[in-house]
Every structure is written in structure tokens, then in C-alpha cells.
Write a protein that holds these residues in place. Structure first.
Motif, mmCIF file in Angstrom:
data_model
loop_
_atom_site.group_PDB
_atom_site.id
_atom_site.type_symbol
_atom_site.label_atom_id
_atom_site.label_comp_id
_atom_site.label_asym_id
_atom_site.label_seq_id
_atom_site.Cartn_x
_atom_site.Cartn_y
_atom_site.Cartn_z
ATOM 1 N N UNK A 180 -4.515 0.241 9.633
ATOM 2 C CA UNK A 180 -5.021 -0.877 9.275
ATOM 3 C C UNK A 180 -4.338 -2.133 9.948
ATOM 4 N N UNK B 242 -6.346 -2.194 13.216
ATOM 5 C CA UNK B 242 -7.384 -3.350 12.982
ATOM 6 C C UNK B 242 -7.234 -4.881 12.874
ATOM 7 N N UNK B 243 -6.301 -5.056 12.187
ATOM 8 C CA UNK B 243 -5.661 -6.473 11.992
ATOM 9 C C UNK B 243 -5.253 -7.123 13.390
ATOM 10 N N UNK C 11 -17.982 -6.611 3.073
ATOM 11 C CA UNK C 11 -16.711 -5.741 2.688
ATOM 12 C C UNK C 11 -16.004 -5.605 4.101
ATOM 13 N N UNK C 12 -16.887 -6.074 5.359
ATOM 14 C CA UNK C 12 -15.990 -5.847 6.538
ATOM 15 C C UNK C 12 -15.657 -7.160 6.769
ATOM 16 N N UNK C 13 -15.842 -8.182 6.125
ATOM 17 C CA UNK C 13 -15.554 -9.519 6.243
ATOM 18 C C UNK C 13 -13.937 -9.382 6.389
ATOM 19 N N UNK D 201 -11.707 -10.980 5.084
ATOM 20 C CA UNK D 201 -10.587 -11.849 4.333
ATOM 21 C C UNK D 201 -10.618 -11.095 2.929
ATOM 22 N N UNK D 202 -9.546 -11.160 2.304
ATOM 23 C CA UNK D 202 -9.281 -10.675 1.025
ATOM 24 C C UNK D 202 -9.149 -9.089 1.421
ATOM 25 N N UNK D 203 -8.155 -8.668 2.017
ATOM 26 C CA UNK D 203 -7.886 -7.358 2.719
ATOM 27 C C UNK D 203 -6.739 -6.703 1.841
ATOM 28 N N UNK D 204 -6.083 -7.431 0.933
ATOM 29 C CA UNK D 204 -5.031 -6.991 0.012
ATOM 30 C C UNK D 204 -5.650 -6.772 -1.507
ATOM 31 N N UNK D 205 -4.993 -5.761 -2.333
ATOM 32 C CA UNK D 205 -5.478 -5.489 -3.422
ATOM 33 C C UNK D 205 -5.870 -6.912 -4.274
ATOM 34 N N UNK D 206 -4.928 -7.754 -4.345
ATOM 35 C CA UNK D 206 -5.087 -8.876 -5.327
ATOM 36 C C UNK D 206 -5.967 -9.709 -4.722
ATOM 37 N N UNK E 285 -8.508 -9.114 -2.779
ATOM 38 C CA UNK E 285 -9.793 -8.533 -2.903
ATOM 39 C C UNK E 285 -10.474 -8.901 -4.461
ATOM 40 N N UNK E 286 -9.614 -8.685 -5.245
ATOM 41 C CA UNK E 286 -10.102 -9.026 -6.675
ATOM 42 C C UNK E 286 -10.508 -10.659 -6.668
ATOM 43 N N UNK F 42 -11.295 -12.378 -4.326
ATOM 44 C CA UNK F 42 -12.369 -12.699 -3.081
ATOM 45 C C UNK F 42 -13.698 -13.604 -3.762
#
Lengths: 247, 386
Positions: A77, A80-81, A105-107, A109-114, A116-117, A119
Motif C-alpha cells: 500500500x 501505491x501511495x 473506493x479507489x479515490x 482519500x480516506x485510506x485509513x480506518x477512521x 474511511x468511516x 469519508x
């Protein structure tokens, strides 16, 4: 060639599986704005090279530098980043989600757990999704469940899922496999369009297609580079003819 | 408002589903059942926490845990330790050789309270412990497994083994845990007698409110991008990884969250049933929880609550009349669900529910027509009689 123009520099890269060297001290350079195609017979190590770059396989020796950043010891990851996107050989999309959700989902932003919640699919995300969908010829299929897309459309969707991340290096493993003639033409046009401002590395078997897109071609054989140059030079290289037709 | 409707209730249909379930749990069951049966329902609803946690973990995350009983049990034991300490004041334990410690410790020749029991005399600590100890335990298991990319059937087996280990540990360390009997004879919570009828009603409602809160929390998480990522990971884990996500972090988080949810259920179990024992920790209860979720529909937060209630009612009814037969029935129920309706009750409802409702509507139409005709005929009769 100025050094700063090199996006990807692979030097002395070797990987061995139980003594079998799938990639054997490979040296390979990729410039900015270049669309580079790797061809070669089955088992030449083409996919393994992509696996090595994106971190799926760990190298035994050698270095992979992406914009002067060493990739060999990064997690997938993180690679990728750093700006490397990779499309798999068989279309790898989320079949139970819609085209829109696949892109969302592929955008990047919001790649961490929190995060993403938390997002939110705001204006920026929405317009970017529609922009990319248009580019990959799927603007009318945004709400469709992606399992229902045709094989070629799935390939495009996966390319779109990479494009939305705006990677500086885009790696495509057989992007036109299973596509119709018309879809191949559209894909060639798409690839010529998206290689501006980034580097694209493609693995492909279809020679007509390669001829249409490649700025530069590398022939891989038994984990080593057999020939390199533009399509014409490579096609007329006696070693290449030997490998492809000799047996 | 829109946010609440979409993200917590799950749209219009979700709202109806929640309203029906709420009516059942908050109104119909308390009005129709006697206290003994209502207390049983309350007990079943504590298992529903574990079933809801499996929707997150198994339904969406695709991670089958055969050890949710571990977290249910840890939550239950934390609560039981607090209640036991309160029940073991020097006054009521004065006949023991060491007054002031729980009775089973005295029977096992312990002469002072073990250090890890000390903090459980504080109610605040106990609440934190109920929520955090299972989560931390889940974090340790999850971190060490998911970072190494252990998954699928291997994960299921390891969680099952952990359930077994914990049971053996609890049974073996009798002096510290109460052994096979568990922690029994619990009386008061901060001086409030939990055995009285009125307390049982109150605990039932607290439990139901907590269950709905957990459903809302889970819905909020599942309708976020996190929820879609879980589905995506279940389908194509590599694609998610190569889209720049650290997949293991997401799995660890959902595992910890599911542990915490199960633990709340366990703590409420202890409060309502009045004791905690290793028989709610091990392999069998853990697998039963998976069956509740499977029967209810592992993709449906509401469905699994019905599934839990139904299977448990069945269990109580059948095991009262044919005790030997029940386990076979349970086994065949599980096989049947897996083979013939993999989405459980919720799946059946999605598939055939509309037929039922349309049938219901038709019946209403027929009734309207019937009354219409009846009215006409009676009016005709009226005329003729005149």
C-alpha cells in the motif's frame, strides 16, 4: 537523457524461486511521458517484473527506484501511495458493487480506518468519478452492478480505478485480453490519451495493438532483456525472431 | 434528518424493519409474556449482540470467527467479577475462613484477593474493562494474524482453539475464576438488587436499548466507505491492497469492534441471568452464535436478531420435550441454511417478502369488495323488506 526525467529505474534486479531465476539481473529504465511495452514468450518473467515493482513479490537482489525512492522494502500500500498503480491480468474489480462505488473506493482519500468511516462523497469526488467514467467509456453505466459489465468494460473499469488515483506510474498487465476489435481500438486511444504526464508500462501479446501504442518496446526472454528499441527495430532483430519463431 | 434516516436506519425499508422489531421487543413481548419468559427473551437478546457482531465480521468482512464466545465471555466475566466482589462484603461472608473474598476463593484456600481482581471493585473500571479488555485481546489476536495474512479457514480454526484454551484456563484456575461452576450468587449492582422482578424488567429494557444502539452503530459503520471496503476486501483483497489500503488494519479494526459488541452482550447476560460460567465461553456457544447469524442472514443486522430469537425459542421448546433430538435438529438447520438459503431469513424475506405483502394487500382489497357487496345486498334486502 537527463537523470530527472527517469520515473523508474530498475537495476540488477533478480528474483529466484527455489533456485530458478525468474528475473535475472535486469536493468530497465522508464522515462516520463513514455508508454513502454514489454513483450516476450510465456514464462519470460513479464508479470513477475510487475509483481516485483508493485511489491507483490519480494526481490532477491537489486533495486527498484521510483523517482529516486527505493521501493523494494516498502509494503504494497505504501508503493501505491507513492504513485504506482497496477492493473491485474484478469479484470480485478469488486463485482458486488456498482461501477460508481468501484471508482469511489479507489479515490485516493480516506485510506485509513477512521478516515474511511468519516469519508464523505462530496462534490469533488463525485465530479472526479464522472470525469474518469467518461474517459473509460462507462459514463452511462455508473449505477450498474459491475458484475454485469462485459469483459472489456471490466478491463476499462479497472483502468479507471487506477486513473482516479492519478498515479505517476501506471502498469497494465494485458489490458486488451478478451476485448473485441472495436474495444481494442478504443483502448489504444485511451492509453495514448492517458500517458501524458505519467509513465505507462504495458505487458501485451497482441502485436498490432503494441504497434499502435508503444513508444518503446522491450523484449524479455528467460528473465533477461533480449532487445530494446522502437517496434520496427525490435521486430527485425534476429534474436527476437529466433525466440518467437525459432522453435 | 436525511443523514439519520440513511445512515442509521438504512433508508425507508430499514426504518420499517426497525420499527417492527422495536414494536416486538419493546411492546409486544413485554405485554404478552410473563416475567420468566421475558427474562429468557432478554437472555436470548444478549446473544443477539454476538450475532450482530458477526454481521460486521463475517457477513461484511468475510472473516469467520468461531470464537465470539470468548469476547462474550470476557465481557460477562468482567461484569460478574464486579458483582461478585460486591456480593462478598465482609459482613455476608463472615462464616468464611477469610471473610471479604468471593466464596469460591475461600473454598480453594485463597487467603487474599488476587491482584487482578482488585480494580473490579470500581464500577467505572468495570464498564471500561467490559468494553476494552475484549477489544485489546481481539487486537492482539487480530494484529498478529492479519498482519501475517492469516485468513479464511485458518483464522476460523485458530479462533476456535482460543475459545477452547480460554475455557480450559477458566476451568483449571478454579481459585481465581470459580472454575466450571463459574461465578455465581450475584446479588446487587451498586446496592441495587438485580434479582427483583422490577430490576429484571429494567434490565430487559436497558438490554434492548443497548442492542438497538449497537445496531445503529453497526449500520453507521457499514454504510460508510469502510463498509464498502469490507465488501470489496471480501471479493478482491489484492485489488484493495493495490489501491493503497493497508488491508490488515481494516480487518483488525472490525475484529476489535465485533469483540466489543459481543462483550456488551456478555455483560448484559451476567446482569440478567445472575451468573457467568465457562459454558458460555467455549466452542459450542461460539458456534451457536454463528448459527444464529447464519439462520437470521449474515448480511442483515435486523435479520440476525430474529434468527437469534427463533433458534433460541426452538432450542428451549425442543430441548424441553426432546432433549436428545435438539442437537441433531440444530445441526441439520445449519446445513440446511448453508445449502438452501445462504442469506438466511433476511434473504428469504427479500425474495418472498414482497409476495406476502402484496398478498396481504390483495386480501384487503377483497375485504373491501366483500363489504361493498355485503352493503349492497343488505341495502337491497332492506329495500325488499320494506
Amino acid at each position: 537523457m537527463k537523470h530527472k526525467d527517469i520515473t523508474l529505474a530498475i537495476e540488477d534486479l533478480t528474483v529466484s524461486f527455489d533456485g530458478f531465476k525468474a528475473v535475472d539481473s535486469l536493468n530497465f529504465y522508464l522515462d516520463q511521458n513514455e508508454l513502454h511495452v514489454v513483450i516476450g514468450p510465456n514464462g519470460a518473467g513479464k508479470t513477475t517484473v510487475l509483481d516485483l515493482i508493485c511489491g507483490k513479490t519480494k526481490s532477491t537482489e537489486g533495486s527498484i527506484k521510483f523517482k529516486d525512492k527505493e521501493l523494494t522494502n516498502l509494503a504494497e500500500h505504501e508503493i501505491v501511495q507513492a504513485g504506482v498503480g497496477r492493473k491485474f491480468q484478469t479484470p480485478s474489480i469488486y463485482e458486488n458493487l456498482s461501477v460508481y462505488e468501484n471508482l469511489e473506493i479507489s479515490f485516493p482519500r480516506g485510506r485509513g480506518v477512521f478516515s474511511s468511516i468519516a469519508f464523505k462523497c462530496d462534490e469533488e469526488v463525485d465530479s472526479r468519478i464522472k470525469e474518469v467514467a467518461k474517459e473509460i467509456f462507462l459514463e452511462e453505466f455508473l449505477e450498474m452492478e459491475s458484475a454485469l459489465l462485459s469483459h472489456g468494460q471490466k478491463q476499462w473499469l479497472e483502468i479507471g480505478m487506477l486513473l482516479i488515483q492519478d498515479p505517476e506510474l501506471l502498469m497494465l498487465d494485458e489490458p486488451v485480453a478478451g476485448m473485441s476489435v472495436k474495444e481494442r481500438e478504443q483502448t489504444a486511444e485511451l492509453l495514448n490519451r492517458i500517458c501524458v504526464g505519467r509513465s505507462v508500462l504495458v505487458i501485451e501479446h497482441d502485436m498490432d495493438f503494441v504497434e499502435r501504442i508503444a513508444h518503446k518496446v522491450t523484449v524479455l526472454h528467460q528473465g533477461k532483456i533480449l532487445a530494446e528499441g522502437d517496434m520496427k527495430t525490435v521486430q527485425n532483430d534476429p534474436k527476437v525472431i529466433e525466440v518467437y519463431l525459432g522453435h | 434528518m436525511n443523514f439519520i434516516q440513511e445512515r442509521l436506519f438504512g433508508g425507508k425499508n430499514g426504518m420499517i424493519g426497525i420499527a417492527v422489531l422495536a414494536a416486538l421487543i419493546f411492546i409486544i413481548l413485554p405485554l404478552t409474556l410473563d416475567l420468566f419468559r421475558l427474562n429468557l427473551v432478554g437472555k436470548y437478546l444478549t446473544y443477539a449482540f454476538a450475532a450482530v457482531s458477526l454481521v460486521l465480521l463475517w457477513g461484511y468482512g468475510g472473516i469467520l470467527s468461531l470464537g465470539q464466545g470468548v469476547f462474550f465471555g470476557l465481557g460477562g466475566y468482567c461484569m460478574a467479577m464486579f458483582l461478585k466482589l460486591e456480593a462478598s462484603d465482609p459482613e455476608s461472608t463472615k462464616i468464611q475462613s477469610t471473610p471479604g473474598i468471593p466464596d469460591f476463593m475461600d473454598w480453594n484456600q485463597l487467603t487474599e484477593l488476587p491482584w487482578f481482581w482488585e480494580p473490579f471493585s470500581s464500577f467505572g473500571f468495570t464498564i471500561l474493562a467490559v468494553l476494552l479488555i475484549p477489544s485489546i485481546f481481539a487486537f492482539i489476536i487480530g494484529f498478529s494474524m492479519f498482519k501475517r495474512r492469516v485468513g479464511g479457514v485458518y483464522f476460523a480454526i485458530i479462533t476456535q482453539i482460543i475459545a477452547l484454551i480460554l475455557t480450559v484456563l477458566i476451568v483449571g484456575q478454579q481459585g481465581y475464576t470459580g472454575g466450571i461452576n463459574g461465578i455465581t450468587d450475584l446479588r446487587t449492582l451498586n446496592g441495587w438488587d438485580i434479582r427483583e422482578d422490577s430490576s429484571k424488567y429494567i434490565l430487559y429494557f436497558i438490554n434492548a436499548i443497548l442492542l438497538f444502539s449497537v445496531v445503529f452503530l453497526s449500520r453507521f459503520v457499514l454504510t460508510s466507505k469502510f463498509g464498502r471496503l469490507l465488501l470489496a476486501m471480501k471479493d478482491k483483497e489484492d485489488r484493495v491492497r493495490f489501491s493503497g489500503y493497508d488491508v490488515s488494519n481494516f480487518k483488525v479494526f472490525v475484529f476489535c469492534l465485533s469483540a466489543m459488541i459481543s462483550a456488551i452482550g456478555g455483560a448484559m447476560f451476567t446482569l440478567q441471568v445472575g451468573f457467568m460460567s465457562p459454558s458460555f465461553v467455549g466452542i459450542v456457544p461460539s458456534i451457536e452464535m454463528v448459527i444464529f447469524a447464519a439462520v437470521g442472514g449474515r448480511m442483515s443486522l435486523i435479520g440476525v436478531i430474529y434468527g437469534t430469537l427463533l433458534v433460541n425459542f426452538g432450542k428451549t421448546m425442543f430441548s424441553e420435550t426432546f432433549p436428545e433430538f435438539w442437537l441433531f435438529l440444530m445441526g441439520s438447520l445449519f446445513i440446511g441454511v448453508v445449502m438452501y438459503f445462504p442469506n438466511g431469513l433476511a434473504g428469504l424475506w427479500d425474495k418472498y417478502g414482497y409476495k406476502l405483502t402484496s398478498c396481504f394487500k390483495k386480501m384487503q382489497c377483497i375485504n373491501v369488495i366483500k363489504t361493498f357487496i355485503n352493503n349492497k345486498s343488505t341495502s337491497k334486502l332492506d329495500i325488499s323488506s320494506k
